[in-house]
Design a protein around this motif. Structure first.
Motif, short mmCIF file in Angstrom:
data_model
loop_
_atom_site.label_atom_id
_atom_site.label_comp_id
_atom_site.label_asym_id
_atom_site.label_seq_id
_atom_site.Cartn_x
_atom_site.Cartn_y
_atom_site.Cartn_z
N LEU A 50 0.82 -1.21 0.00
CA LEU A 50 0.00 0.00 0.00
C LEU A 50 0.86 1.26 0.00
O LEU A 50 0.56 2.23 -0.70
CB LEU A 50 -0.94 0.01 1.21
CG LEU A 50 -2.11 -0.95 1.15
CD1 LEU A 50 -2.87 -0.94 2.48
CD2 LEU A 50 -3.04 -0.60 0.01
N GLN A 51 1.93 1.25 0.77
CA GLN A 51 2.83 2.41 0.81
C GLN A 51 3.48 2.63 -0.55
O GLN A 51 3.60 3.77 -1.01
CB GLN A 51 3.90 2.23 1.89
CG GLN A 51 3.34 2.36 3.29
CD GLN A 51 4.35 2.00 4.38
OE1 GLN A 51 5.28 1.23 4.14
NE2 GLN A 51 4.16 2.55 5.56
N GLU A 54 0.94 4.09 -2.86
CA GLU A 54 0.73 5.50 -2.53
C GLU A 54 1.85 6.37 -3.10
O GLU A 54 1.60 7.44 -3.65
CB GLU A 54 0.65 5.65 -1.01
CG GLU A 54 0.31 7.05 -0.56
CD GLU A 54 0.21 7.14 0.95
OE1 GLU A 54 1.21 6.87 1.65
OE2 GLU A 54 -0.89 7.47 1.43
N LYS A 55 3.10 5.90 -2.97
CA LYS A 55 4.23 6.65 -3.52
C LYS A 55 4.12 6.77 -5.04
O LYS A 55 4.39 7.83 -5.61
CB LYS A 55 5.55 5.97 -3.14
CG LYS A 55 5.91 6.13 -1.69
CD LYS A 55 7.19 5.36 -1.36
CE LYS A 55 7.46 5.37 0.12
NZ LYS A 55 8.61 4.53 0.48
N LEU A 57 1.36 6.62 -6.85
CA LEU A 57 0.27 7.53 -7.16
C LEU A 57 0.68 8.98 -6.95
O LEU A 57 0.40 9.84 -7.78
CB LEU A 57 -0.96 7.20 -6.31
CG LEU A 57 -2.20 8.04 -6.55
CD1 LEU A 57 -2.65 7.92 -8.00
CD2 LEU A 57 -3.32 7.64 -5.61
N ALA A 58 1.39 9.26 -5.86
CA ALA A 58 1.85 10.62 -5.59
C ALA A 58 2.80 11.08 -6.69
O ALA A 58 2.74 12.24 -7.12
CB ALA A 58 2.55 10.68 -4.22
#
Length: 73
Positions: A50-51, A54-55, A57-58
């Motif tokens: 998940l992390q 998220e990275k 996507l960011a």
């Protein structure tokens, strides 16, 4: 199927099964400890996935801008 070949969803289902088994409380202590350790490992792997997502996507949002990311086609 090797552990590393499992999808996020498959690993999540496995974690849910472990939690259910532990909540029932009708397994021997030794097996419960093994399941707990397996659950912790799965939890850490899922968190890392998940992390990482998220990275990614960011990064996409930063590179492409919010408008482009969320535009409807």
């Amino acid at each position: 199927m090797a552990e590393k070949d499992k999808t996020f969803d498959e690993s999540l289902v496995d974690l849910e099964k472990i939690v259910n088994q532990l909540e029932q409380g009708d397994i021997p202590l030794e097996k419960a400890l093994d399941k707990f350790q397996e659950g912790i490992t799965l939890s850490r792997e899922l968190k890392k996935t998940l992390q990482d997502a998220e990275k990614t996507l960011a990064k996409v949002v930063t590179e492409e801008g919010n408008e482009e990311l969320f535009e409807e086609e």
